[in-house]
Enzyme design. Structure first.
Site, PDB file in Angstrom:
ATOM      1  N   THR A 172       0.821  -1.215   0.000  1.00 45.95           N
ATOM      2  CA  THR A 172       0.000   0.000   0.000  1.00 45.95           C
ATOM      3  C   THR A 172       0.853   1.262   0.000  1.00 45.95           C
ATOM      4  O   THR A 172       0.329   2.361  -0.171  1.00 45.95           O
ATOM      5  CB  THR A 172      -0.890   0.060   1.249  1.00 45.95           C
ATOM      6  OG1 THR A 172      -0.031   0.071   2.394  1.00 45.95           O
ATOM      7  CG2 THR A 172      -1.865  -1.086   1.331  1.00 45.95           C
ATOM      8  N   CYS A 188      -3.495   3.527   7.708  1.00 47.59           N
ATOM      9  CA  CYS A 188      -3.848   3.181   6.330  1.00 47.59           C
ATOM     10  C   CYS A 188      -4.976   2.175   6.449  1.00 47.59           C
ATOM     11  O   CYS A 188      -4.849   1.187   7.173  1.00 47.59           O
ATOM     12  CB  CYS A 188      -2.610   2.616   5.624  1.00 47.59           C
ATOM     13  SG  CYS A 188      -2.796   1.139   4.639  1.00 47.59           S
ATOM     14  N   CYS A 248      -4.362  -1.537   5.656  1.00 46.79           N
ATOM     15  CA  CYS A 248      -3.397  -2.148   6.592  1.00 46.79           C
ATOM     16  C   CYS A 248      -4.070  -2.335   7.957  1.00 46.79           C
ATOM     17  O   CYS A 248      -3.848  -3.338   8.635  1.00 46.79           O
ATOM     18  CB  CYS A 248      -2.163  -1.267   6.781  1.00 46.79           C
ATOM     19  SG  CYS A 248      -1.474  -0.615   5.271  1.00 46.79           S
TER      20      CYS A 248
HETATM   21  C1  LIG Z   1      -0.225  -3.414  11.529  1.00 48.04           C
HETATM   22  C2  LIG Z   1       0.448  -3.002  10.266  1.00 48.04           C
HETATM   23  C3  LIG Z   1      -0.046  -3.489   9.061  1.00 48.04           C
HETATM   24  C4  LIG Z   1       0.586  -3.113   7.872  1.00 48.04           C
HETATM   25  N1  LIG Z   1       0.073  -3.586   6.698  1.00 48.04           N
HETATM   26  C5  LIG Z   1       0.653  -3.209   5.534  1.00 48.04           C
HETATM   27  C6  LIG Z   1       0.119  -3.645   4.289  1.00 48.04           C
HETATM   28  O1  LIG Z   1      -0.883  -4.347   4.237  1.00 48.04           O
HETATM   29  N2  LIG Z   1       0.735  -3.228   3.155  1.00 48.04           N
HETATM   30  C7  LIG Z   1       1.845  -2.420   3.173  1.00 48.04           C
HETATM   31  O2  LIG Z   1       2.349  -2.077   2.124  1.00 48.04           O
HETATM   32  N3  LIG Z   1       2.361  -1.999   4.349  1.00 48.04           N
HETATM   33  C8  LIG Z   1       1.798  -2.364   5.522  1.00 48.04           C
HETATM   34  N4  LIG Z   1       2.316  -1.917   6.698  1.00 48.04           N
HETATM   35  C9  LIG Z   1       3.592  -1.197   6.680  1.00 48.04           C
HETATM   36  C10 LIG Z   1       4.779  -2.207   6.673  1.00 48.04           C
HETATM   37  O3  LIG Z   1       4.603  -3.222   7.643  1.00 48.04           O
HETATM   38  C11 LIG Z   1       6.107  -1.535   6.988  1.00 48.04           C
HETATM   39  O4  LIG Z   1       6.022  -0.872   8.209  1.00 48.04           O
HETATM   40  C12 LIG Z   1       6.552  -0.564   5.925  1.00 48.04           C
HETATM   41  O5  LIG Z   1       6.583  -1.205   4.679  1.00 48.04           O
HETATM   42  C13 LIG Z   1       7.954   0.006   6.225  1.00 48.04           C
HETATM   43  O6  LIG Z   1       8.867  -1.048   6.301  1.00 48.04           O
HETATM   44  P1  LIG Z   1      10.294  -0.977   6.958  1.00 48.04           P
HETATM   45  O7  LIG Z   1      11.254  -1.540   5.986  1.00 48.04           O
HETATM   46  O8  LIG Z   1      10.546   0.414   7.434  1.00 48.04           O
HETATM   47  O9  LIG Z   1      10.285  -1.969   8.195  1.00 48.04           O
HETATM   48  P2  LIG Z   1       9.070  -2.429   9.098  1.00 48.04           P
HETATM   49  O10 LIG Z   1       8.403  -3.613   8.488  1.00 48.04           O
HETATM   50  O11 LIG Z   1       8.238  -1.233   9.417  1.00 48.04           O
HETATM   51  O12 LIG Z   1       9.801  -2.947  10.412  1.00 48.04           O
HETATM   52  C14 LIG Z   1      10.280  -2.055  11.420  1.00 48.04           C
HETATM   53  C15 LIG Z   1      11.419  -2.744  12.161  1.00 48.04           C
HETATM   54  O13 LIG Z   1      10.947  -3.920  12.826  1.00 48.04           O
HETATM   55  C16 LIG Z   1      11.906  -4.966  12.762  1.00 48.04           C
HETATM   56  N5  LIG Z   1      11.285  -6.105  12.098  1.00 48.04           N
HETATM   57  C17 LIG Z   1      10.854  -6.188  10.823  1.00 48.04           C
HETATM   58  N6  LIG Z   1      10.265  -7.368  10.603  1.00 48.04           N
HETATM   59  C18 LIG Z   1      10.337  -8.060  11.756  1.00 48.04           C
HETATM   60  C19 LIG Z   1       9.896  -9.343  12.165  1.00 48.04           C
HETATM   61  N7  LIG Z   1       9.234 -10.170  11.341  1.00 48.04           N
HETATM   62  N8  LIG Z   1      10.142  -9.735  13.421  1.00 48.04           N
HETATM   63  C20 LIG Z   1      10.783  -8.921  14.276  1.00 48.04           C
HETATM   64  N9  LIG Z   1      11.213  -7.692  13.968  1.00 48.04           N
HETATM   65  C21 LIG Z   1      10.987  -7.257  12.720  1.00 48.04           C
HETATM   66  C22 LIG Z   1      13.077  -4.426  11.999  1.00 48.04           C
HETATM   67  O14 LIG Z   1      14.031  -4.007  12.950  1.00 48.04           O
HETATM   68  C23 LIG Z   1      12.523  -3.243  11.250  1.00 48.04           C
HETATM   69  O15 LIG Z   1      13.468  -2.267  11.010  1.00 48.04           O
HETATM   70  C24 LIG Z   1       1.704  -2.245   7.895  1.00 48.04           C
HETATM   71  C25 LIG Z   1       2.172  -1.753   9.115  1.00 48.04           C
HETATM   72  C26 LIG Z   1       1.557  -2.108  10.284  1.00 48.04           C
HETATM   73  C27 LIG Z   1       2.048  -1.540  11.581  1.00 48.04           C
END
Ligand SMILES: Cc1cc2nc3c(=O)[nH]c(=O)nc-3n(C[C@H](O)[C@H](O)[C@H](O)COP(=O)(O)OP(=O)(O)OC[C@H]3O[C@@H](n4cnc5c(N)ncnc54)[C@H](O)[C@@H]3O)c2cc1C
Length: 593
Positions: A174, A399, A402
């Site tokens: 998204t 969002c 999400c």
């Molecule tokens: C509840 C929720 C639902 C979401 N749904 C969507 C969606 O449907 N579609 C969409 O495009 N985006 C969605 N997002 C956003 C997405 O999850 C990420 O937050 C976004 O893409 C930014 O990613 P990022 O690389 O900054 O790391 P993020 O995924 O935000 O992770 C943040 C930090 O958490 C740690 N981490 C990452 N994965 C794991 C894991 N599996 N276990 C433990 N630690 C971990 C890492 O240190 C990472 O830097 C959602 C977010 C939330 C909070």
């Protein structure tokens, strides 16, 4: 206990530890993947073709994030979710994060009691579409019970939520990212205090304890947290907004480690969300939905623990579904559609297909070992509180789509934990113990995990392919070396998910993949037996074939380029958004010859 594909675990190693799943060989990766291949078709059929399981009731818009607001500087609203591209205004509206995150398809308000009585068969009066069996969708029973692991959706009296189509709103990329998303994930992990670094003293805990084995250590950790929960409960009497898990000063005595089952569930859910957004990814500059390898590599490939947690969740949900099976599929057990007996029977048959297949691997997770000691009730309370906390955090997700899937999945895991830990196998299977929302959440969360497992396997194959190509190029670039080297297994290990440390489990092996790898090996060995001159001749022949084929294809290629450029020119001239260029010029790669 089931024997794994790769080793037979010692009986008691499996017996003590639900954690043993995946990491210690009670059920290996490949066992779970095989199970998934067996269950997935029936599960997809269930969630995609029944009205009951393809619609979810959720309060998406009338709940405020209870943990922070914009004034605190941490923003969770869609308006301040930072978009992934700096120049979002340059790309077509439909590809922008704000659009991608919006809810799609019809929505129906929850009907009041009067309408429910007056229109028992069509309580939504066609608002979800004419073909929808509304008595399979509407939830009549609003009561919550104290066994809930998640915040019941009808908690707020002001709004009873909306019914939305899950098929019209798939979980995928998204563009929701940046500070908003980060705050929520941070809060999920931090508020529940599973960051090891927060508690530097915690690692020494457990030393000298009589408990042995990872699961026993988990229980000790949760047990220790009970004291902290008491302090928090007292604080909450004065300040109702005290988070359910917060710094109390007792942390040094609390083995608040990532080892806990709770952490695995959350991390596995996070991994599943990441898998879906990487698999169903929108390239915002070309408008193409496609798997994104870079995304997979950055978030999952290098983190076997995250993937292991995903598999752990799959095992956990399989067990919950299996346990529910007899209750759901019994003729007088559960009514899926009150006003439509034939849809009711059809839905029950589809549920049965899933539960029967899911139970084909016996004893995949032994929940009866948990919460067994004298402090069981307070441990359960701790678990429930943590889940309620995470559920509430979902209201801070900025969002819509999400938030929908975040809420559904936390509710799904909450329901699984409730089924595993609150219901005895001796519970009267006639008692309607679960709400519609809970069942829909549970089966759809299971379906999410199922497609995550499949996507991860495909990603792994793609990475292998990529590595294989790179290796081939490397070898062909250095022919002298190549001829002298006696080949071993000339491919990169296809086990992209290394088994977790200490694990007896090898990473999964797909039989088709294995055959392909064996064929590759044979070809490669044959290749190494040839002399340098033979190889050169072979290459020249390939090169000639390549050039001739290019000449044959040239008219088609030229026509493609001319028509694409003409369209772009016309679009530019008319002031319309110009399609991205769909061709490039490059030198042929060696492996294409
Ligand atoms: C509840 C929720 C639902 C979401 N749904 C969507 C969606 O449907 N579609 C969409 O495009 N985006 C969605 N997002 C956003 C997405 O999850 C990420 O937050 C976004 O893409 C930014 O990613 P990022 O690389 O900054 O790391 P993020 O995924 O935000 O992770 C943040 C930090 O958490 C740690 N981490 C990452 N994965 C794991 C894991 N599996 N276990 C433990 N630690 C971990 C890492 O240190 C990472 O830097 C959602 C977010 C939330 C909070």
């Amino acid at each position: 206990q089931i024997p794994s594909d790769n080793s037979t675990p010692p009986q008691d190693a499996c017996a003590i530890s639900p954690k043993a799943i995946v990491s210690d060989a009670c059920a290996s990766y490949s066992t779970l993947e095989r199970l998934n291949r067996n269950v997935k078709p029936a599960l997809d059929e269930l969630v995609q073709t029944t009205d009951f399981f393809s619609h979810y009731r959720v309060n998406l818009f009338h709940k405020k994030c209870p943990f922070w607001d914009d004034e605190n500087g941490i923003c969770g609203n869609v308006a301040c979710a930072v978009e992934t591209l700096d120049n979002e205004e340059d790309i077509p509206l439909v590809w922008r994060a704000k659009e991608l995150g919006k809810l799609e398809g019809p929505r129906a308000r929850h009907p009041g009691k009067v309408v429910q009585k007056r229109e028992p068969v069509r309580p939504l009066q066609g608002s979800l579409g004419e073909g929808v069996g509304e008595s399979c969708v509407v939830e009549y029973d609003d009561e919550c019970d104290e066994r809930d692991y998640c915040v019941p959706e009808d908690e707020s009296a002001s709004s009873k939520g909306d019914y939305v189509s899950l098929l019209r709103n798939p979980e995928r990329f998204t563009g929701y990212a940046g500070d908003g998303a980060k705050s929520v994930w941070d809060a999920v992990y931090r508020e529940n205090c599973f960051q090891k670094s927060s508690f530097p003293n915690s690692a020494s805990l457990g030393m000298g304890t009589s408990l042995k084995g990872p699961a026993a250590m988990d229980f000790k950790a949760v047990l220790d947290a009970a004291g902290r929960q008491q302090v928090l409960a007292q604080q909450r009497e004065h300040n109702p907004l005290t988070p359910f898990v917060a710094n109390t000063g007792l942390e040094a005595e609390d083995e608040c480690l990532e080892k806990r089952v709770f952490y695995r569930v959350i991390s596995g859910m996070h991994a599943s969300i990441s898998t879906h957004l990487c698999w169903d990814f929108l390239n915002q500059t070309t408008g193409k939905w496609q798997p994104n390898m870079k995304c997979y590599k950055a978030r999952l490939h290098g983190f076997p623990d995250r993937i292991s947690n995903l598999y752990f969740n799959y095992a956990l949900l399989t067990r919950a579904i299996t346990k529910l099976g007899p209750y759901l599929t019994k003729q007088q057990g559960y009514t899926f559609c009150t006003g439509d007996p034939s849809q009711d029977a059809e839905t029950r048959a589809k549920v049965m297909a899933v539960t029967e297949k899911a139970s084909s691997v016996p004893q995949i997770f032994d929940e009866s070992l948990m919460f067994k000691n004298g402090e069981g009730p307070s441990l359960k309370e701790d678990f429930r509180n943590r889940f309620r906390n995470v559920s509430r955090l979902m209201d801070c997700v900025g969002c819509d789509k999400c938030r929908l899937w975040g809420k559904l999945q936390t509710a799904g895991y909450g329901t699984a934990l409730k089924v595993l830990f609150e219901f005895d196998n001796n519970d009267d299977p006639q008692v309607p113990v679960l709400k519609r929302t809970e069942l829909v959440a549970l089966f759809n969360t299971y379906a999410r995990l199922s497609s995550s497992l499949t996507a991860i396997q495909k990603f792994r194959t793609m990475v292998d392919g990529e590595n294989g190509n790179a290796k081939l190029e490397e070898e062909q670039d250095t022919p002298a070396q190549q001829i002298n080297v006696v080949s071993g297994r000339g491919r990169t290990p296809h086990a992209a998910v290394p088994a977790p440390s200490g694990s007896a489990v090898a990473a999964p092996e797909d039989p088709a993949l294995e055959k392909k790898h064996n064929d590759d090996d044979k070809e490669e060995q044959h290749h190494h037996r040839k002399s340098g001159a033979e190889l050169e001749v072979e290459r020249i022949i390939k090169l000639i074939k390549f050039i001739l084929a290019s000449w044959v294809k040239f008219p088609m290629v030229a026509w493609g380029i001319i028509s694409s450029e003409t369209t772009r020119l016309v679009q530019f001239y008319l002031g319309l958004p110009v399609n991205p260029r769909n061709w490039t010029m490059r030198m042929p790669r060696v492996d294409e010859l």
